[in-house]
Scaffold this motif. Structure first.
Motif, PDB file in Angstrom:
ATOM      1  N   TYR A  24       4.182  -3.931  11.690  1.00  0.00           N
ATOM      2  CA  TYR A  24       2.818  -4.269  11.337  1.00  0.00           C
ATOM      3  C   TYR A  24       2.583  -4.374   9.834  1.00  0.00           C
ATOM      4  O   TYR A  24       1.538  -4.830   9.420  1.00  0.00           O
ATOM      5  CB  TYR A  24       1.849  -3.265  11.949  1.00  0.00           C
ATOM      6  CG  TYR A  24       1.942  -3.288  13.449  1.00  0.00           C
ATOM      7  CD1 TYR A  24       1.551  -4.406  14.168  1.00  0.00           C
ATOM      8  CD2 TYR A  24       2.468  -2.218  14.138  1.00  0.00           C
ATOM      9  CE1 TYR A  24       1.666  -4.450  15.539  1.00  0.00           C
ATOM     10  CE2 TYR A  24       2.586  -2.245  15.513  1.00  0.00           C
ATOM     11  CZ  TYR A  24       2.190  -3.370  16.213  1.00  0.00           C
ATOM     12  OH  TYR A  24       2.316  -3.409  17.569  1.00  0.00           O
ATOM     13  N   VAL A  25       3.536  -3.946   9.042  1.00  0.00           N
ATOM     14  CA  VAL A  25       3.414  -4.075   7.587  1.00  0.00           C
ATOM     15  C   VAL A  25       4.580  -4.857   7.011  1.00  0.00           C
ATOM     16  O   VAL A  25       4.822  -4.830   5.823  1.00  0.00           O
ATOM     17  CB  VAL A  25       3.320  -2.688   6.891  1.00  0.00           C
ATOM     18  CG1 VAL A  25       2.059  -1.983   7.263  1.00  0.00           C
ATOM     19  CG2 VAL A  25       4.537  -1.841   7.170  1.00  0.00           C
ATOM     20  N   ARG A  26       5.305  -5.554   7.860  1.00  0.00           N
ATOM     21  CA  ARG A  26       6.507  -6.265   7.414  1.00  0.00           C
ATOM     22  C   ARG A  26       6.158  -7.338   6.403  1.00  0.00           C
ATOM     23  O   ARG A  26       5.043  -7.851   6.367  1.00  0.00           O
ATOM     24  CB  ARG A  26       7.225  -6.876   8.600  1.00  0.00           C
ATOM     25  CG  ARG A  26       6.451  -8.032   9.214  1.00  0.00           C
ATOM     26  CD  ARG A  26       7.207  -8.639  10.372  1.00  0.00           C
ATOM     27  NE  ARG A  26       6.544  -9.827  10.835  1.00  0.00           N
ATOM     28  CZ  ARG A  26       5.695  -9.874  11.837  1.00  0.00           C
ATOM     29  NH1 ARG A  26       5.394  -8.784  12.490  1.00  0.00           N
ATOM     30  NH2 ARG A  26       5.132 -11.007  12.190  1.00  0.00           N
ATOM     31  N   GLY A  27       7.125  -7.684   5.593  1.00  0.00           N
ATOM     32  CA  GLY A  27       6.958  -8.783   4.657  1.00  0.00           C
ATOM     33  C   GLY A  27       7.345 -10.081   5.346  1.00  0.00           C
ATOM     34  O   GLY A  27       8.235 -10.111   6.187  1.00  0.00           O
ATOM     35  N   LEU A  57       5.425  -7.440  -2.272  1.00  0.00           N
ATOM     36  CA  LEU A  57       6.437  -6.866  -1.386  1.00  0.00           C
ATOM     37  C   LEU A  57       7.121  -5.683  -2.052  1.00  0.00           C
ATOM     38  O   LEU A  57       7.143  -5.571  -3.277  1.00  0.00           O
ATOM     39  CB  LEU A  57       7.491  -7.918  -1.033  1.00  0.00           C
ATOM     40  CG  LEU A  57       6.999  -9.200  -0.366  1.00  0.00           C
ATOM     41  CD1 LEU A  57       8.131 -10.202  -0.260  1.00  0.00           C
ATOM     42  CD2 LEU A  57       6.410  -8.902   0.994  1.00  0.00           C
ATOM     43  N   ARG A  58       7.704  -4.816  -1.229  1.00  0.00           N
ATOM     44  CA  ARG A  58       8.540  -3.738  -1.744  1.00  0.00           C
ATOM     45  C   ARG A  58       9.610  -3.414  -0.711  1.00  0.00           C
ATOM     46  O   ARG A  58       9.487  -3.766   0.459  1.00  0.00           O
ATOM     47  CB  ARG A  58       7.721  -2.503  -2.096  1.00  0.00           C
ATOM     48  CG  ARG A  58       7.179  -1.743  -0.923  1.00  0.00           C
ATOM     49  CD  ARG A  58       6.330  -0.564  -1.348  1.00  0.00           C
ATOM     50  NE  ARG A  58       7.121   0.581  -1.740  1.00  0.00           N
ATOM     51  CZ  ARG A  58       7.444   1.561  -0.906  1.00  0.00           C
ATOM     52  NH1 ARG A  58       7.048   1.540   0.334  1.00  0.00           N
ATOM     53  NH2 ARG A  58       8.152   2.568  -1.338  1.00  0.00           N
ATOM     54  N   VAL A  59      10.666  -2.720  -1.139  1.00  0.00           N
ATOM     55  CA  VAL A  59      11.793  -2.365  -0.274  1.00  0.00           C
ATOM     56  C   VAL A  59      11.768  -0.861  -0.038  1.00  0.00           C
ATOM     57  O   VAL A  59      11.489  -0.093  -0.955  1.00  0.00           O
ATOM     58  CB  VAL A  59      13.141  -2.759  -0.934  1.00  0.00           C
ATOM     59  CG1 VAL A  59      14.312  -2.399  -0.045  1.00  0.00           C
ATOM     60  CG2 VAL A  59      13.153  -4.236  -1.279  1.00  0.00           C
ATOM     61  N   PHE A  60      12.031  -0.454   1.195  1.00  0.00           N
ATOM     62  CA  PHE A  60      12.150   0.977   1.481  1.00  0.00           C
ATOM     63  C   PHE A  60      13.062   1.164   2.681  1.00  0.00           C
ATOM     64  O   PHE A  60      13.439   0.201   3.354  1.00  0.00           O
ATOM     65  CB  PHE A  60      10.771   1.612   1.703  1.00  0.00           C
ATOM     66  CG  PHE A  60      10.246   1.464   3.095  1.00  0.00           C
ATOM     67  CD1 PHE A  60      10.202   2.543   3.949  1.00  0.00           C
ATOM     68  CD2 PHE A  60       9.798   0.248   3.550  1.00  0.00           C
ATOM     69  CE1 PHE A  60       9.735   2.399   5.234  1.00  0.00           C
ATOM     70  CE2 PHE A  60       9.321   0.094   4.823  1.00  0.00           C
ATOM     71  CZ  PHE A  60       9.288   1.176   5.674  1.00  0.00           C
ATOM     72  N   ALA A  61      13.430   2.403   2.930  1.00  0.00           N
ATOM     73  CA  ALA A  61      14.297   2.749   4.059  1.00  0.00           C
ATOM     74  C   ALA A  61      13.431   3.315   5.181  1.00  0.00           C
ATOM     75  O   ALA A  61      12.997   4.460   5.093  1.00  0.00           O
ATOM     76  CB  ALA A  61      15.345   3.760   3.622  1.00  0.00           C
ATOM     77  N   PRO A  62      13.133   2.534   6.229  1.00  0.00           N
ATOM     78  CA  PRO A  62      12.199   2.996   7.258  1.00  0.00           C
ATOM     79  C   PRO A  62      12.717   4.167   8.084  1.00  0.00           C
ATOM     80  O   PRO A  62      11.926   4.981   8.569  1.00  0.00           O
ATOM     81  CB  PRO A  62      11.986   1.766   8.136  1.00  0.00           C
ATOM     82  CG  PRO A  62      13.149   0.898   7.897  1.00  0.00           C
ATOM     83  CD  PRO A  62      13.613   1.181   6.491  1.00  0.00           C
ATOM     84  N   VAL A  81       8.629  -4.777   3.024  1.00  0.00           N
ATOM     85  CA  VAL A  81       7.282  -4.704   3.593  1.00  0.00           C
ATOM     86  C   VAL A  81       6.245  -5.093   2.562  1.00  0.00           C
ATOM     87  O   VAL A  81       6.534  -5.163   1.369  1.00  0.00           O
ATOM     88  CB  VAL A  81       6.977  -3.280   4.123  1.00  0.00           C
ATOM     89  CG1 VAL A  81       7.898  -2.899   5.258  1.00  0.00           C
ATOM     90  CG2 VAL A  81       7.040  -2.260   3.008  1.00  0.00           C
ATOM     91  N   ARG A  82       5.034  -5.339   3.034  1.00  0.00           N
ATOM     92  CA  ARG A  82       3.918  -5.612   2.114  1.00  0.00           C
ATOM     93  C   ARG A  82       3.591  -4.342   1.361  1.00  0.00           C
ATOM     94  O   ARG A  82       3.501  -3.263   1.942  1.00  0.00           O
ATOM     95  CB  ARG A  82       2.701  -6.089   2.893  1.00  0.00           C
ATOM     96  CG  ARG A  82       2.892  -7.463   3.465  1.00  0.00           C
ATOM     97  CD  ARG A  82       1.609  -7.985   4.082  1.00  0.00           C
ATOM     98  NE  ARG A  82       1.952  -9.011   5.039  1.00  0.00           N
ATOM     99  CZ  ARG A  82       1.868  -8.872   6.351  1.00  0.00           C
ATOM    100  NH1 ARG A  82       1.415  -7.749   6.868  1.00  0.00           N
ATOM    101  NH2 ARG A  82       2.223  -9.850   7.135  1.00  0.00           N
ATOM    102  N   ALA A  83       3.354  -4.472   0.076  1.00  0.00           N
ATOM    103  CA  ALA A  83       3.085  -3.292  -0.758  1.00  0.00           C
ATOM    104  C   ALA A  83       1.646  -2.838  -0.659  1.00  0.00           C
ATOM    105  O   ALA A  83       1.337  -1.699  -0.965  1.00  0.00           O
ATOM    106  CB  ALA A  83       3.429  -3.591  -2.221  1.00  0.00           C
ATOM    107  N   GLY A  84       0.750  -3.678  -0.264  1.00  0.00           N
ATOM    108  CA  GLY A  84      -0.652  -3.244  -0.246  1.00  0.00           C
ATOM    109  C   GLY A  84      -1.425  -3.715   0.932  1.00  0.00           C
ATOM    110  O   GLY A  84      -1.024  -4.266   1.863  1.00  0.00           O
TER     111      GLY A  84
END
Length: 162
Positions: free
Chosen positions: A24-27, A99-104, A159-162
């Motif tokens: 739901y917050v994917r880029g 966008l930003r990168v993280f480890a889900p 994912v989207r950053a905001g």
């Protein structure tokens, strides 16, 4: 009795949006593509800056520092490692596209080494064979969370950053 697991990642705290599953917050892949086009320009500038810096170091060290020119082919990977592994967790192009990168899986920040390997896998897919790049992007087209092949290998998500 064993609990059934959801195909979505656990809820996580990004600091940017309410806690929601990754899909739901994917880029979007379009935003990632535009971010990469912008990053090409930033990588060009970064490479020019490195070239100037290495030239100055080479002059100051009477030619010894010119051996650092060997790192210029990896300037794109170095740029990604510094920016994605940094506090913003995104390249400048990703920041411009939100966008930003993280480890889900762990919710942890991406470290410098993982960011460098993430960029390396992308550039290997792009440079080695067209079919490998199509497979990498094709994985993102068929997945609901839009994670590409190299994202899945390292357990990362854009994912989207905001």
């Amino acid at each position: 009795m064993r609990e059934t697991q959801s195909p979505y990642a656990d809820r996580f705290q990004t600091g940017y949006a309410p806690q929601v599953p990754v899909p739901y917050v994917r880029g979007s892949l379009g935003a990632r593509f535009l971010a990469y086009l912008l990053d090409i320009l930033f990588i060009f500038g970064f490479t020019a800056l490195l070239t100037l810096l290495i030239t100055v170091i080479g002059v100051l060290t009477f030619g010894l520092g010119w051996t650092l020119f060997a790192i210029l082919p990896a300037s794109g990977i170095l740029y990604s490692a510094i920016t994605v592994g940094g506090p913003a967790q995104s390249t400048w192009g990703m920041r411009m596209m939100g966008l930003r990168v993280f480890a889900p899986e762990s919710g942890a920040r991406v470290d410098y080494l993982t960011a460098a390997i993430h960029a390396l896998l992308f550039y290997v897919a792009v440079a080695s064979a067209f079919l490998l790049w199509v497979l990498d992007v094709g994985i993102g087209l068929v997945r609901a969370d839009r994670r590409l092949g190299h994202d899945l290998i390292l357990g990362l998500a854009v994912v989207r950053a905001g």
